[in-house]
Structures are given as structure tokens and as C-alpha cells.
Scaffold this motif. Structure first.
Motif, short mmCIF file in Angstrom:
data_model
loop_
_atom_site.label_atom_id
_atom_site.label_comp_id
_atom_site.label_asym_id
_atom_site.label_seq_id
_atom_site.Cartn_x
_atom_site.Cartn_y
_atom_site.Cartn_z
N SER B 97 0.80 -1.21 0.00
CA SER B 97 0.00 0.00 0.00
C SER B 97 0.84 1.27 0.00
O SER B 97 1.82 1.39 0.73
CB SER B 97 -0.92 0.01 1.22
OG SER B 97 -1.49 1.28 1.37
N ARG B 98 0.47 2.21 -0.84
CA ARG B 98 1.11 3.52 -0.82
C ARG B 98 0.11 4.58 -0.35
O ARG B 98 0.10 5.69 -0.85
CB ARG B 98 1.60 3.89 -2.23
CG ARG B 98 2.62 2.94 -2.79
CD ARG B 98 3.99 3.20 -2.19
NE ARG B 98 4.89 2.09 -2.45
CZ ARG B 98 5.82 2.09 -3.40
NH1 ARG B 98 5.96 3.11 -4.17
NH2 ARG B 98 6.60 1.05 -3.56
N LEU B 99 -0.77 4.18 0.54
CA LEU B 99 -1.73 5.13 1.09
C LEU B 99 -1.20 5.66 2.42
O LEU B 99 -0.39 5.01 3.08
CB LEU B 99 -3.08 4.46 1.31
CG LEU B 99 -3.76 3.92 0.05
CD1 LEU B 99 -5.03 3.16 0.42
CD2 LEU B 99 -4.09 5.03 -0.93
N VAL B 100 -1.67 6.84 2.81
CA VAL B 100 -1.32 7.39 4.12
C VAL B 100 -2.47 7.06 5.07
O VAL B 100 -3.56 7.61 4.92
CB VAL B 100 -1.09 8.91 4.05
CG1 VAL B 100 -0.65 9.44 5.40
CG2 VAL B 100 -0.06 9.23 2.98
N PRO B 101 -2.24 6.15 6.03
CA PRO B 101 -3.34 5.63 6.84
C PRO B 101 -4.09 6.71 7.64
O PRO B 101 -5.29 6.59 7.83
CB PRO B 101 -2.66 4.65 7.80
CG PRO B 101 -1.27 4.48 7.33
CD PRO B 101 -0.93 5.57 6.39
N ALA B 102 -3.37 7.72 8.11
CA ALA B 102 -4.00 8.71 8.98
C ALA B 102 -4.73 9.80 8.20
O ALA B 102 -5.27 10.72 8.78
CB ALA B 102 -2.97 9.33 9.92
N MET B 103 -4.71 9.72 6.87
CA MET B 103 -5.40 10.74 6.07
C MET B 103 -6.72 10.17 5.55
O MET B 103 -6.91 8.96 5.45
CB MET B 103 -4.53 11.15 4.90
CG MET B 103 -3.47 12.16 5.24
SD MET B 103 -2.61 12.63 3.74
CE MET B 103 -1.50 13.86 4.38
#
Lengths: 360, 519
Positions: B97-103
Motif C-alpha cells: 500500500s502507498r496510502l497514508v493511513p491517517a489521512m
């Protein structure tokens, strides 16, 4: 620590623009705690809820801390930190004051124009920030060791150039921000509020601000979307050091002198306020307004300790205990319900404080 | 095979739409390694193309070339008529995953280009609107405001696809999109990906799972040993033919017997004694390993094969006590022990060689002797104050190491040499020795020969033979046929369950087919 404390919070607000400006509930979750403390304080001491006590002894006394917390919080959100900020609180005004004041007041005889002296004050901050930024962002050295070494070095330089002396007789240009009070509120408070507002706006509404969160949240994701990670981190170190210089000026103006050890130890309070205010030490989470409420909370507690005439020698110990308690409760809260839990921190903070008072 | 007929031909259609991707005679080397040799491929606009090949076939190099991360040494690569790097024409959804979890989901989708307001500030309402527009076709507009860490893994994959599409790329590349998803979630993801077809997106789909490819893609390109083997419509290419294209003619292997016949008639297998040594009953780890039974006799070597995500890695970790299974019993010589407890597993007699020696196998900054004997510290220690303080003498440690080094033929300058300075093969031998330092009754190996040279492989096989001769049992977990050279049988896992069991004789093609779940 407070890793999941914000997880229950809708981040892109769900109910209107005003809510969004605050960026979610987490930021204002300390407010009920602060309200409780205010009620408690006004019962404990009649002088607590007076205009002078609030503006001068709580707000103005917290201005230096607030500016430093803003600087540190931005770095922590990006997954970095800077211990050397506290040493700039002394070094930047010290160098600039020595160049400005006459020889009799321990100047070096250059008698620089005070305005120019203030330019030097910020130039010192910029230089330190550039150095830290190069070492951490470009050479990829560990931020802890780099900024710890920098802290020791800068404090040593401050001591060396001042030979341990305190500089008085500062020109008006240095001290007016400690005396002016537009609309009856000390100028330092206005400055701190402006720094908080600009930083909060910047982190929420500028692209670089969002990149700071992305870097701290998932550096690979940031790179994958084209963020120039090193450049942003470098810039952050410079901005943080400039803010630390500003904090040094505020402190100097307040005490109308420069001492070699001003700011010593404040970095611990800076981290405490940030974390209590919801900034995650792991990076990527937390908001400036939240950190600001952390500062306010500590400011009120400090003031209450003084007003309730806790013996001066014990203030520090109690202050430390209160911080520790808040952190433990916020850690406990983060594993439970987010918002309810966070309010819990507060009541815990109050009882902790009350108990501390009893013991004293 | 029909594969040879199809060789080199692309899409046997009369009139082709203009190609979206054109790879012309591309070669790429990394030092002496030839990663791609003279590869030519073209993909039509709106086509869904699978890119398949076994490990090391050149898939990941091809992906890096398409995304513009690497440039070819020779040849030309065009996306919509332009070089890939300049156009940012290919949007890649990576396996990790290249997502930002806290966003928020919305911000993650729009991270590449924030919508701006009057003063250049980010316009959050417009950002949410734009993100919702991307999510709408997937029926997920309601998750726009949630944080990525709060959504489920399938939704997170879709969010990554949305982010890729938001940049309006010419080509979307999906790299192992079902990795880490269980069967049910994978099914849901297929439904989502199927929609891309209706939206006429040109898609490159990289996967080890052929069943996914047959469900979703129009055509497949097979790479093998850095070369383009075949490109064909999947309707014209039966699964068995695709597997043959991936595996190719069996090349001579130093560990497998006959090279000319496609069948592995085993090298002389170790003699297996009577009596069950290891017995596994109903082992279950969430949905990754489901109700697996296994019995291994004394002196027997059994292989566990399977694709990534088949549960074979979790099976090994569960035996070693690294993960706690939800159900199941493991017995050694008839005695069961507490699962999910590394020390209990060691005591019961399980030696373990982890999958990734760098991550789990060794401490690079410690001497080779200390690494090799790390698991046996307790056995080697002498009581200084009985019951209170045990001490470990350097001489005892080195004596134990010398014994292991002889057995495994570890070549190090001295017992004091840091393991990080050794060659990959010697490191691996040392990690294996560590698994054996406790004199285990059962040795569990994960991918034992990954990334080491032929000589080291041969020496490892010799040592394994010795261990088997002494009556210990070995479980080899791998997807590489060579690793199963000493195995009297290979148990194949498919999506967590025991699939086929191959006896002593099988071909590499059979193994791959079994791992793919082809009957």
C-alpha cells in the motif's frame, strides 16, 4: 503513544465549514478539560479569573512555549524532531545582544543598530536550521544524535561568548514586545496567536502542509505522489529554528535581559505539550490547534500551582507528575473510545492535580 | 504444444486498434545479469493484458520500464506514442500500500493534485467533491470522508486504483492486487476490477494467480528467463499451455535427475524409516491456513509448495511458534506442545530456518559463531550460581560452532568474523546451522536456497542428506522445484488448503500446475 487517539475523528469534517476549519474534534477535545480547570481554579483562588492573571500570568507566560511547540509539532508531524530548538532560545538573542549593547553592558563594542541586531538574531536561527537540515535531511543522519549534539554545542557557545554573564540594558527595539499590550492583551500573546494561526492554516490549506503529513504518515506514499521529501524536511528544520529564534526574542523581551541559561530544559515541556495536545510522536497525526490547547493546559496548571502556593521547590516535581499522568491517561484513552477517552484524560489531570495539591 | 504456433504473435485480430503500449526490441541488463533480452510487446488501447512469468522471469523489470523508473539499455518503449517517463502515462498500483493511513480517503485520492481555491489554498469542499466523483462508479462515494486506516483492505485497494485513475493515465498497472487478501475479499476486488473493462481503461495486470488472469484479462504475455515467450488471447490459450510457456523445457538441474525427460525421476532419495515423527492435525490460521493435516516419518523429507498467499509461509511460521494458530494440534513423536510459543517449539524439537535470512535469520553485526549458536544459548550455558545465573563461555560457544561449521561447511575466516561479511551462501548455511544448533527432531526450512549460488545449494543439499540419515525429519517450504530434490513427496497448498500431493516423480510443469490449482 497517542497513536490511535485521533482515529475516531472524521478528518475531512462531516458537518460544515466551521468544523472543518478546526480540522476535527480531536483538536478541541482538551477544551472541556481546560474549562474544568478554570472552574476549579476560580474556586481555589480569587485572583485566578482576573484579567491580569489570565492575560499576563497564563497567556503571556505561555507565549514562548507556544511558539516552540508550533515549531516542534511541525517537525514531529513530519516524523522528525529537533532538540536543539531550546538552545537557540538563548543563543540567538545572546549573539545579537552582544553585538548591540555597549561594552559596559558586556557588549563587544560593535554597537550595532538594534534593528540590525534583530536581523542577526534571525540569521543565527536560519544558520542553525540550515546546518541541522543538511545533516538530517541530506546526509540522512539520525535526528536525535544530530540535534542533541547541536543542543550541547550551541549551549556551550552561548556560555563561551557571554562568559556566563547576563546582559541587561537592552535597547527598546528588543523589549517593546514585552511591554506593549494592544487591546489590553500583551503583544507576545498576539504574536503567539498569529504563529499558531498561520501554522494551523498552512498545515491544513497549503500543499506543502499536506505533504508534511504525508511524509510523516507514509514516506513511500509521499514519494510515490511526487513529494520532494528531503527538500520539505530541510525547509522544516529552517522554519523551526527561525521560530525558536523568535521564541528567544520573546523570552528576552519578557525578562528584559539575556541570560546564558534561558530556555534550559524547556524542550521537555515542549514535547509534553505537543503530545498532550494530540501530536503523535510517530509522525503523521495531530494538529497545531490541538498542540496549542496542550500549551494552554500546561500554562493553566503551572499558574494554579503558583497560586495555590505550592512551595517553589516542589513545583517542578508536581508539574512533571501531572505531565506523566496526562500522558499515561492519554495512552490508555487511545486504546478505548477516542473522544470519551480523551475527556477522561482531563478529569484524570484534574484529580491528579488536586491530589498533588493535597500532598503539598 | 500450441504455444509454439502462437509464438510472437499478438492478438490474432484482423484490424487492430492503435497500440497504446509499444515495446520494441527492448533489452535491459543489471551488471552481468540479463533482465530482459530483445522483448517486443504491444498492447491495444482498452485491452486488459496479463503479464505472467515465474520469479526472475523479468516481470518486475518490465514493470519498472513501463512506469519510467528504469530506462531500457537498448530498444524503445512508447506509451501512447511517448516515452513513459516524460508523460507520467502509467499509473501503478503497487503490491504494498502507498496510502497514508491517517489521512482521509478523499485526500489520498487527490494527493497528486490538490484542487485550489482563490488564494491558492487547498479547497477541501472541491477536493471531497472530486474524490467522490472518482469513488462514485465503484459505489463507494460514502467512504470519502473516512480515514484510510478505518476502511477494509478491499476498499483500500479500490482507493489506490481511484488515485491512479484520478491522474487520468493512459495505462493502469496493477501489481499483485490480491496479495494479502483472503478469498472472499479477492472475489470482491475482482468485481471492482471488472468494471474497469467497461470504462475502456488499458490495464496491465501482474499476478502469480492464473485463475485471476483468466477471470479478468483479455490476453496474456508470458516472460521466461528474460525473454518474451508468447503473447496470446486467453481464449486461445488453455491454462496448461500457459503453464508450459511459463515453465518451458526442463533445463538440467544439478539436483534433479534426468534432464531430457520432463519427468523428475528422483535422485536417490534418502531412506525413510518407519514411525511418524511429525504429525499436524487440522492446523488453521485465520483464513490463510485452513484445516491442514500432515504426517512426516523419521528421516523423511516432505515438501510444502504453493504460490505466494497459499498459506505455506504461515504454515511454517505456525510450526515454529511464530504465529499462534486458531486451531490444530502438532505432535512430535506423539507428544503435542503449546502452539504460538517459540520456546515451546524449540523444546519440542523443531528447528526453523526462516524465509528471509536478512529480516529474521541473522544479526549482521554479530560474529558468525554467535549467530550459528543463537538458538542454543540455553543448552550451552553453564550454571555459575545454580538456578540464578548461567554463563556462556566463549570457548563452549566456539566448540559448538566448529561442530556446526564442519557439518554445514561454513567458510569463515574465524568464528569471530561478522556474519554480514560472508557470502550469501555461507550466510544461509549459518542460518541453517542455527536451525540445527538445538539438535532438532524436525527441521522446517522456508525457501532454503533463495538467492544463493549453485555450489552453496549443492552443499546445503548434502548437509540435509546427513541430517535425514540421522533420523531427523525435514519439511521444505518453497515454490522452487529444485528445493524439493530430497523430498519423497510434495504437498501443494492452494489458498490455505491441501490441494494435490505429488509423489516421488513429477515434472516442474506438474508442480506449477498443481500450485495454480489446475487439475
Amino acid at each position: 503513544m497517542s497513536a490511535r487517539i485521533s482515529s475516531g475523528t472524521p478528518s475531512v469534517g462531516t458537518s460544515g465549514a466551521a468544523f472543518q476549519l478546526f480540522g476535527g474534534l480531536r483538536q478541541i477535545v482538551l477544551l472541556p478539560v481546560i474549562a474544568l480547570l478554570i472552574v476549579f481554579g476560580s474556586l481555589v483562588h480569587p485572583a485566578f479569573l482576573t484579567w491580569n492573571n489570565v492575560t499576563t500570568n497564563i497567556l503571556a507566560a505561555s507565549a514562548v512555549l507556544a511558539v516552540l511547540v508550533v515549531a516542534e509539532s511541525m517537525l514531529i508531524i513530519a516524523g522528525k524532531f529537533d532538540l536543539s530548538l531550546q538552545s537557540l532560545v538563548a543563543l540567538a538573542p545572546m549573539i545579537s545582544a552582544i553585538l548591540v549593547v555597549p561594552v559596559e553592558s558586556y557588549g563587544n563594542g560593535l554597537d550595532l543598530n538594534p534593528i540590525f541586531g534583530l536581523v542577526v538574531l534571525f540569521a543565527v536561527g536560519a544558520a542553525v536550521g540550515i546546518l541541522n537540515g543538511l545533516l538530517v535531511a541530506r546526509l540522512n543522519l539520525n535526528a536525535f544524535i544530530v540535534t542533541l549534539a547541536m543542543l550541547i554545542l550551541l549551549q556551550g557557545i552561548t556560555l563561551g561568548i557571554s562568559r556566563g554573564k547576563t546582559i541587561y540594558n537592552l535597547p527598546d527595539a528588543y523589549t517593546f514586545i514585552g511591554r506593549a499590550a494592544p487591546l489590553g492583551v500583551p503583544l507576545e500573546v498576539w504574536i503567539a496567536l498569529a504563529v499558531i494561526a498561520v501554522a494551523a492554516w498552512f498545515l491544513r490549506f497549503s500543499v506543502i502542509g499536506r505533504q508534511i503529513y504525508a511524509i510523516g504518515g507514509n514516506v513511500d506514499a509521499a514519494r510515490a505522489t511526487g513529494v520532494k521529501v528531503e527538500r520539505v524536511v530541510f525547509g522544516l528544520f529552517v522554519v523551526a529554528s527561525l521560530l525558536a529564534s523568535l521564541a528567544g526574542w520573546l523570552m528576552t523581551a519578557r525578562i528584559a535581559s539575556v541570560t546564558a541559561n534561558q530556555g534550559n530544559g524547556i524542550i521537555f515541556t515542549v514535547f509534553a505539550a505537543s503530545v498532550i495536545g494530540g501530536i503523535d510522536l510517530n509522525g503523521g497525526r495531530g494538529q497545531i490547534l490541538g498542540a496549542a490547547t496542550g500549551v494552554l493546559l500546561l500554562g493553566i496548571i503551572q499558574n494554579l500551582l503558583v497560586l495555590s502556593q505550592v512551595p517553589a521547590f516542589w513545583v517542578m516535581a508536581i508539574y512533571g507528575a501531572v505531565i506523566l499522568l496526562s500522558l499515561m491517561l492519554s495512552a490508555a484513552a487511545s486504546s478505548g473510545g477516542a473522544i470519551l477517552g480523551s475527556i477522561w484524560i482531563g478529569t484524570g489531570g484534574v484529580t491528579g492535580q488536586a491530589k498533588a495539591g493535597e500532598r503539598a | 504444444m500450441s504455444v509454439d504456433v502462437l509464438q510472437g504473435r499478438t492478438m490474432g485480430q484482423g484490424q487492430l486498434p492503435a497500440p497504446m503500449i509499444e515495446v520494441r526490441a527492448v533489452s535491459k541488463n543489471f551488471g552481468p545479469t540479463r533482465a530482459l533480452i530483445d522483448v517486443s510487446i504491444s498492447v491495444a488501447s482498452g485491452e486488459m493484458r496479463a503479464l505472467v512469468g515465474r520469479n526472475g522471469a523479468g516481470k518486475s523489470t518490465m514493470v519498472s520500464l513501463l512506469t519510467g523508473l528504469l530506462a531500457p539499455d537498448r530498444g524503445e518503449l512508447l506509451i501512447g506514442g511517448m516515452p513513459p517517463a516524460s508523460a507520467q502515462a502509467v499509473a501503478c498500483v503497487y503490491q504494498h500500500s502507498r496510502l497514508v493511513p491517517a489521512m482521509s480517503v478523499a485526500e489520498n485520492i487527490m494527493m497528486g493534485g490538490y484542487p485550489r481555491g482563490t488564494w491558492g489554498q487547498i479547497s477541501w469542499p472541491r477536493l471531497r467533491e472530486a474524490a467522490s466523483r472518482e469513488l462514485e462508479p465503484w459505489g463507494l462515494a460514502n467512504i470519502a470522508s473516512r480515514l484510510v486506516e478505518e476502511i477494509d483492505p478491499v476498499q483500500a485497494k479500490v482507493v489506490e486504483i481511484c488515485r491512479a485513475l484520478a491522474r487520468s493515465p493512459r495505462v493502469v498497472l496493477l501489481d499483485e492486487p490480491t496479495a494479502g487478501l483472503d478469498r472472499r475479499d479477492a472475489e470482491r476486488l475482482f468485481d471492482f476490477i471488472g468494471q474497469l473493462k467497461e470504462r475502456a481503461v488499458t490495464l496491465i495486470y501482474v499476478s502469480h494467480h492464473l485463475d485471476e488472469i483468466y477471470r479478468l484479462c483479455d490476453s496474456a504475455t508470458v516472460l521466461r528467463d528474460a525473454r518474451h515467450i508468447v503473447t496470446a488471447k486467453l481464449g486461445d490459450l488453455p491454462k496448461q499451455a500457459l503453464i508450459d510457456a511459463m515453465v518451458g523445457q526442463q533445463t538440467q538441474s544439478p539436483f534433479l535427475g534426468h534432464s531430457d525427460s520432463k519427468t523428475r525421476s528422483a535422485v536417490e532419495l534418502p531412506r525413510v524409516e518407519e514411525g511418524i515423527r511429525l504429525e499436524v492435525k487440522g492446523l488453521t490460521v485465520t483464513q490463510q491456513v485452513v484445516d491442514v493435516d500432515l504426517a512426516v516419518r523419521r528421516g523423511e523429507c516432505v515438501g510444502i509448495a504453493g504460490l505466494e498467499g497459499s498459506g505455506k509461509a504461515e504454515f511454517g511460521s505456525a510450526l515454529a511458534g511464530l504465529i499462534k494458530p486458531d486451531a490444530g494440534v502438532v505432535r512430535i513423536d506423539g507428544e503435542s506442545f503449546r502452539l504460538g510459543d517459540v520456546r515451546a517449539a524449540l523444546r519440542a524439537g523443531i528447528g526453523y530456518v526462516p524465509q528471509n535470512r536478512h529480516a529474521q535469520g541473522m544479526v549482521t553485526l554479530l560474529p558468525v559463531s554467535e549467530n550459528a549458536t543463537m538458538t542454543a544459548t540455553r543448552m550451552l550455558a553453564r550454571p555459575l550460581i545454580p538456578g540464578l545465573l548461567d554463563v556462556l563461555f566463549q570457548s563452549d560457544r566456539e566448540k559448538a560452532y566448529e561442530r556446526l561449521a564442519r557439518q554445514w561447511q561454513i567458510v569463515a575466516a574465524s568464528p569471530q568474523q561478522l556474519i554480514g561479511e560472508l557470502s550469501g551462501g555461507n550466510q544461509q548455511k549459518c542460518v541453517m546451522a542455527r536451525g540445527l544448533a538445538t539438535d532438532p527432531k524436525v527441521l522446517v526450512l522456508q525457501n532454503p536456497t533463495a538467492g544463493i549460488d549453485v555450489a552453496a545449494k549443492a552443499s546445503i543439499m548434502r548437509s540435509l542428506r546427513d541430517i535425514l540419515a540421522r533420523g531427523a525429519s525435514v519439511v521444505v517450504i518453497s515454490e522452487d522445484a529444485d528445493d524439493f530434490a530430497l523430498c519423497s513427496r510434495v504437498v501443494v497448498l492452494n489458498r490455505g488448503r491441501v490441494g494435490r500431493e505429488l509423489g516421488a516423480e513429477w515434472s516442474e510443469g506438474e508442480l506449477v500446475a498443481a500450485m495454480q490449482g489446475v487439475e
